[in-house]
Motif scaffolding. Sequence first.
Motif, short mmCIF file in Angstrom:
data_model
loop_
_atom_site.label_atom_id
_atom_site.label_comp_id
_atom_site.label_asym_id
_atom_site.label_seq_id
_atom_site.Cartn_x
_atom_site.Cartn_y
_atom_site.Cartn_z
N ARG A 52 35.74 2.10 36.51
CA ARG A 52 36.65 2.14 37.53
C ARG A 52 37.65 3.17 37.56
NH1 ARG A 52 37.67 -2.82 41.21
NH2 ARG A 52 35.92 -3.87 41.13
N LYS A 53 37.42 3.98 36.83
CA LYS A 53 38.50 5.24 36.47
C LYS A 53 38.33 6.00 37.88
CE LYS A 53 41.34 7.84 33.98
NZ LYS A 53 41.76 8.71 35.14
N ILE A 54 39.45 6.21 38.67
CA ILE A 54 39.24 6.94 39.67
C ILE A 54 39.24 8.53 39.58
CG2 ILE A 54 40.55 7.54 42.14
CD1 ILE A 54 42.02 4.89 41.77
N ARG A 55 39.62 9.04 38.70
CA ARG A 55 39.60 10.55 38.40
C ARG A 55 39.11 10.80 36.75
NH1 ARG A 55 43.88 13.37 40.97
NH2 ARG A 55 44.67 11.90 42.60
N VAL A 56 38.18 11.79 36.72
CA VAL A 56 37.67 11.99 35.62
C VAL A 56 38.69 12.37 34.30
CG1 VAL A 56 36.15 13.34 34.12
CG2 VAL A 56 35.25 12.49 36.11
N GLU A 57 39.72 13.08 34.78
CA GLU A 57 40.63 13.33 33.79
C GLU A 57 41.67 12.37 33.61
OE1 GLU A 57 42.03 15.15 37.88
OE2 GLU A 57 40.30 14.93 36.77
N ILE A 196 51.44 -0.17 39.28
CA ILE A 196 49.60 -0.47 39.42
C ILE A 196 49.05 0.65 40.47
CG2 ILE A 196 48.16 -2.03 40.43
CD1 ILE A 196 49.55 -4.20 39.33
N GLY A 197 49.86 1.00 41.36
CA GLY A 197 49.52 1.84 42.40
C GLY A 197 49.25 3.16 41.95
N HIS A 198 50.01 3.50 40.64
CA HIS A 198 49.88 5.03 39.87
C HIS A 198 48.67 4.80 39.04
CE1 HIS A 198 53.49 5.24 42.33
NE2 HIS A 198 53.03 6.69 42.63
N CYS A 199 48.35 3.76 38.61
CA CYS A 199 47.62 3.36 37.25
C CYS A 199 46.27 4.50 37.01
CB CYS A 199 47.41 2.28 36.92
SG CYS A 199 46.01 1.35 37.87
N GLY A 200 45.81 4.83 38.20
CA GLY A 200 44.47 5.54 38.04
C GLY A 200 43.25 4.72 37.77
N TYR A 201 43.21 3.47 37.95
CA TYR A 201 42.16 2.76 37.86
C TYR A 201 42.02 1.64 38.99
CZ TYR A 201 41.65 4.05 32.82
OH TYR A 201 41.48 4.79 31.62
N GLU A 202 40.98 1.56 39.49
CA GLU A 202 40.69 0.53 40.71
C GLU A 202 40.78 -0.79 40.13
OE1 GLU A 202 41.91 -0.60 43.51
OE2 GLU A 202 41.58 1.30 44.19
N GLY A 254 35.04 5.33 51.56
CA GLY A 254 34.05 5.84 50.82
C GLY A 254 34.72 6.04 49.48
N GLU A 255 35.83 6.49 49.17
CA GLU A 255 36.42 6.58 47.65
C GLU A 255 36.79 5.45 47.01
OE1 GLU A 255 36.52 9.37 46.56
OE2 GLU A 255 36.87 10.92 48.08
N PHE A 256 37.13 4.42 47.85
CA PHE A 256 37.23 3.09 47.22
C PHE A 256 35.83 2.49 46.77
CE2 PHE A 256 37.37 -1.54 47.06
CZ PHE A 256 38.42 -2.00 46.48
N ALA A 257 34.87 2.54 47.56
CA ALA A 257 33.57 2.24 47.13
C ALA A 257 33.10 2.84 46.11
CB ALA A 257 32.61 2.25 48.39
N ARG A 258 32.98 4.01 45.92
CA ARG A 258 32.69 4.69 44.72
C ARG A 258 33.52 4.25 43.43
NH1 ARG A 258 31.68 9.07 48.27
NH2 ARG A 258 33.89 9.94 48.09
N ALA A 259 34.76 4.08 43.47
CA ALA A 259 35.79 3.76 42.59
C ALA A 259 35.15 2.42 41.89
CB ALA A 259 37.05 3.68 42.89
N VAL A 260 34.65 1.56 42.81
CA VAL A 260 34.42 0.23 42.26
C VAL A 260 32.86 0.18 42.34
CG1 VAL A 260 36.47 -0.97 43.35
CG2 VAL A 260 34.11 -0.71 44.58
N GLY A 261 32.14 1.44 41.99
CA GLY A 261 30.76 1.54 41.74
C GLY A 261 29.84 0.78 42.83
N ARG A 262 30.19 0.76 44.10
CA ARG A 262 29.27 0.15 44.95
C ARG A 262 28.49 1.07 45.83
NH1 ARG A 262 30.83 -4.96 45.66
NH2 ARG A 262 31.53 -5.83 43.59
N THR A 263 28.58 2.47 45.44
CA THR A 263 27.43 3.45 46.10
C THR A 263 26.84 4.12 44.92
OG1 THR A 263 29.00 5.20 45.55
CG2 THR A 263 29.70 3.97 47.56
N THR A 265 26.61 7.27 44.47
CA THR A 265 27.05 8.63 44.16
C THR A 265 28.08 8.62 42.68
OG1 THR A 265 28.91 8.35 45.55
CG2 THR A 265 27.00 9.43 46.56
N GLY A 266 27.88 7.37 42.15
CA GLY A 266 28.87 7.29 40.85
C GLY A 266 30.17 7.34 40.89
N ARG A 267 31.00 7.65 40.03
CA ARG A 267 32.20 7.47 39.72
C ARG A 267 32.91 8.35 40.91
NH1 ARG A 267 34.83 9.16 34.43
NH2 ARG A 267 33.58 7.40 33.55
N ALA A 268 34.15 7.93 41.36
CA ALA A 268 34.93 8.82 42.61
C ALA A 268 35.68 9.83 41.87
CB ALA A 268 35.85 7.64 43.25
#
Length: 278
Positions: A52-57, A196-202, A254-263, A265-268
Amino acid sequence: MFDACIDYATLARFAAGIYPFVLQADLYRYLIGAGGTFLVINTLLAGWLAKRKIRVEKPTWRQMGREILASLRTVLIFSLIGLAIAVSVRLGLLTVYEDPAARGWPYFVINVLVLIVAHDAWFYWTHRIMHRPRLFRWFHRLHHRSYNPSPWTSYAFDASEALVNAIYLPLALMVMPTSILAAFLFTGHMMLRNAIGHCGYEIFPARADGRPLFDWLTTVTHHDLHHARARANFGLYFTFWDRVMGTEDPSYYGEFARAVGRTSTGRAEIAPAGRPSE
């Protein structure tokens, strides 16, 4: 006439005596809220939440050090406004009382909810105004230096922005008598949601179709998009104002769905979209 009734020496002693406690409360709120979120989400649960990490870095230690230093200045500004509130209460200009049940428990609940809902409106509109090009560099540029935010980003403001954020509470107290416990719950909620809003994990739950379960709340992805693109998603707690005013990022679901692994296309991995402006 009013000045003649004030014992300035007594008032000065009161201010000097209470200020260390006000400063301590604001400092602890930041350290426990931001530090606790970083410890729990970004450290202890980082492996479990990896998908559920939103960014790789990850944010760099240098960035986080800068954020903490800026946040300490914000703590100082918040504490000075807190001192002004305490002195105003002492002078009878604001009503803050000890017994949370003094006006009845229904009033207490409504009091906390109104403080939160009104603060969301205050934040949305001041935040959006600060994104105007002529104001951005003077009020909000420092916060957006954290393109990839961390929980420590939550108080990393320019002094001018910190002041704008801080004056909400005394303005609210002018129109709504508030108990100490209600104010404590409001400021605690503010700090925790901010961190929490800045933590980078959904961490917010999703429905089966990949949309947020509580769609009226701003998720981590919602605010992370704001740091990435800066031209949308100005809300703090709720999605209401962004949707009413048409300022929600169209790629949010779309970005939320990717962050929670519901698409599929993988990680957001949110891409930037130009210089912060409105």
